[in-house]
Design a protein around this motif. Structure first.
Motif, PDB file in Angstrom:
ATOM      1  N   LEU A   1     -21.147 -11.157  38.027  1.00  0.00           N
ATOM      2  CA  LEU A   1     -19.752 -11.600  38.059  1.00  0.00           C
ATOM      3  C   LEU A   1     -19.622 -13.116  38.035  1.00  0.00           C
ATOM      4  O   LEU A   1     -18.801 -13.673  37.291  1.00  0.00           O
ATOM      5  CB  LEU A   1     -19.054 -11.027  39.293  1.00  0.00           C
TER       6      LEU A   1
ATOM      7  N   ARG B   1     -17.755 -15.257  35.112  1.00  0.00           N
ATOM      8  CA  ARG B   1     -16.569 -16.042  35.457  1.00  0.00           C
ATOM      9  C   ARG B   1     -16.759 -17.522  35.165  1.00  0.00           C
ATOM     10  O   ARG B   1     -15.793 -18.248  34.927  1.00  0.00           O
ATOM     11  CB  ARG B   1     -16.230 -15.833  36.921  1.00  0.00           C
TER      12      ARG B   1
ATOM     13  N   LEU C   1     -13.565  -7.119  34.128  1.00  0.00           N
ATOM     14  CA  LEU C   1     -12.948  -8.338  34.647  1.00  0.00           C
ATOM     15  C   LEU C   1     -11.694  -8.737  33.872  1.00  0.00           C
ATOM     16  O   LEU C   1     -10.992  -9.665  34.269  1.00  0.00           O
ATOM     17  CB  LEU C   1     -13.949  -9.500  34.586  1.00  0.00           C
TER      18      LEU C   1
ATOM     19  N   TYR D   1     -20.205  -1.505  39.459  1.00  0.00           N
ATOM     20  CA  TYR D   1     -19.412  -2.731  39.332  1.00  0.00           C
ATOM     21  C   TYR D   1     -17.957  -2.512  39.713  1.00  0.00           C
ATOM     22  O   TYR D   1     -17.304  -3.427  40.235  1.00  0.00           O
ATOM     23  CB  TYR D   1     -19.537  -3.302  37.918  1.00  0.00           C
TER      24      TYR D   1
ATOM     25  N   LEU E   1     -16.186  -4.888  42.443  1.00  0.00           N
ATOM     26  CA  LEU E   1     -14.924  -5.592  42.167  1.00  0.00           C
ATOM     27  C   LEU E   1     -13.833  -5.226  43.161  1.00  0.00           C
ATOM     28  O   LEU E   1     -12.932  -6.023  43.424  1.00  0.00           O
ATOM     29  CB  LEU E   1     -14.467  -5.279  40.745  1.00  0.00           C
TER      30      LEU E   1
ATOM     31  N   ALA F   1     -12.823 -12.735  44.285  1.00  0.00           N
ATOM     32  CA  ALA F   1     -13.041 -13.345  42.968  1.00  0.00           C
ATOM     33  C   ALA F   1     -13.802 -14.653  43.057  1.00  0.00           C
ATOM     34  O   ALA F   1     -14.449 -15.075  42.105  1.00  0.00           O
ATOM     35  CB  ALA F   1     -11.704 -13.571  42.277  1.00  0.00           C
TER      36      ALA F   1
END
Length: 307
Positions: free
Chosen positions: A172, A176, A236, A287, A291, A296
């Motif tokens: 992640l 990101r 995402l 995942y 999440l 985040a």
């Protein structure tokens, strides 16, 4: 799968190495009534363990004190191997003769011991063909702990683990950051397993000892790095990362080594051990759960890609 509350009452598990997967096992085992102790390399690590409710095993010089394992019923070893085998065995050797209540030993190994299988499906009957020093050390450690288990008349589980991912150890953060690239090597796949399913497998093995047993820990759904990167990006809500062709010379030596081995791991023994399916049967389920709980902004690291 997690053991029900109280099912491990009266068990005292010593962790030789208290890393990522072992700590989650400890959390689940304590919830099931077990007492947990662990080795610690420094004061900060020892304090962290105590804060989590884990006792620190007493050391004497470079090894455990002879009485450190006196009431221990179970040993879980997760220390990285050396070229001569497992450093954890040398660490525990002063105390092993006095571990009179020991009934089970588990060793967390790696599926890298199989080497390159040309992308074929394999299971635990596949001959080992380690290609790296780490994988050769894993095999030596498996053998040495087997000898120790026999000497103690303890059940022994070798748990060979594929690439590990889970909370705070995943793709992640890389995605990101916008720096991720999906490396395309046609036909190449990687195997993986969620941290929580490793912990569940260890608990299941402890609760159903069966002499010497070998089990591969993988979710049974290998896929390419391109499929994984694009799929997680979609979860995402992001654009997929750029796809670049595989070029060994452009990768760090360790990462290039992952792409030198290709295999697909069956997990029939693991599912039989668990008495059903895994908690996270593939990366999509894993995942999605990460999440749902990971902020985040939480830092994420790329997990072990080998498998």
């Amino acid at each position: 799968m997690t053991a029900g509350t109280g099912r491990l009452a009266g068990r005292h598990v010593a962790l030789i190495g208290a890393g990522y997967a072992a700590r989650e096992f400890a959390r689940q085992a304590m919830a099931a009534g077990a007492r947990i102790s662990a080795t610690a390399r420094d004061v900060a690590k020892a304090n962290d363990l105590r804060t989590a409710g884990i006792s620190v095993l007493a050391m004497d010089g470079q090894g455990l004190r002879p009485d450190a394992l006196a009431d221990v019923t179970d040993l879980l070893i997760s220390t990285p191997p050396g070229q001569a085998g497992c450093p954890g065995l040398a660490l525990t050797s002063p105390a092993l003769p006095f571990a009179t209540h020991l009934v089970w030993i588990g060793y967390l190994s790696s599926t890298a011991v199989y080497g390159d299988c040309g992308g074929e499906w394999i299971d635990e009957t596949c001959p080992t063909a380690p290609r790296t020093a780490d994988a050769r050390g894993r095999l030596l450690a498996e053998e040495d702990w087997g000898i120790a288990a026999t000497a103690k008349y303890a059940a022994y589980d070798i748990l060979r683990i594929a690439g590990i991912y889970g909370p705070r150890r995943n793709l992640l953060g890389m995605l990101r950051s916008g720096q991720a690239k999906a490396i395309n090597k046609p036909g190449q796949v990687f195997n993986r397993i969620h941290r929580d399913d490793i912990a569940g497998a260890v608990l299941a093995a402890m609760l159903s000892p069966a002499g010497k047993r070998l089990t591969n820990l993988a979710d049974g759904h290998p896929c390419s790095s391109v499929e994984l990167m694009q799929g997680v990006a979609a979860l995402l809500g992001m654009a997929p990362p750029p796809v670049v062709p595989f070029d060994a010379s452009a990768l760090p030596p360790g990462m290039a080594g992952f792409y030198a081995e290709n295999r697909r791991l069956q997990n029939n023994r693991l599912r039989a051990l668990l008495g059903g399916d895994l908690r996270y049967r593939d990366w999509r389920a894993g995942y999605a759960a990460i999440l749902a709980t990971e902020p985040a902004t939480a830092p994420s690291a790329l997990g072990n890609a080998s498998g």
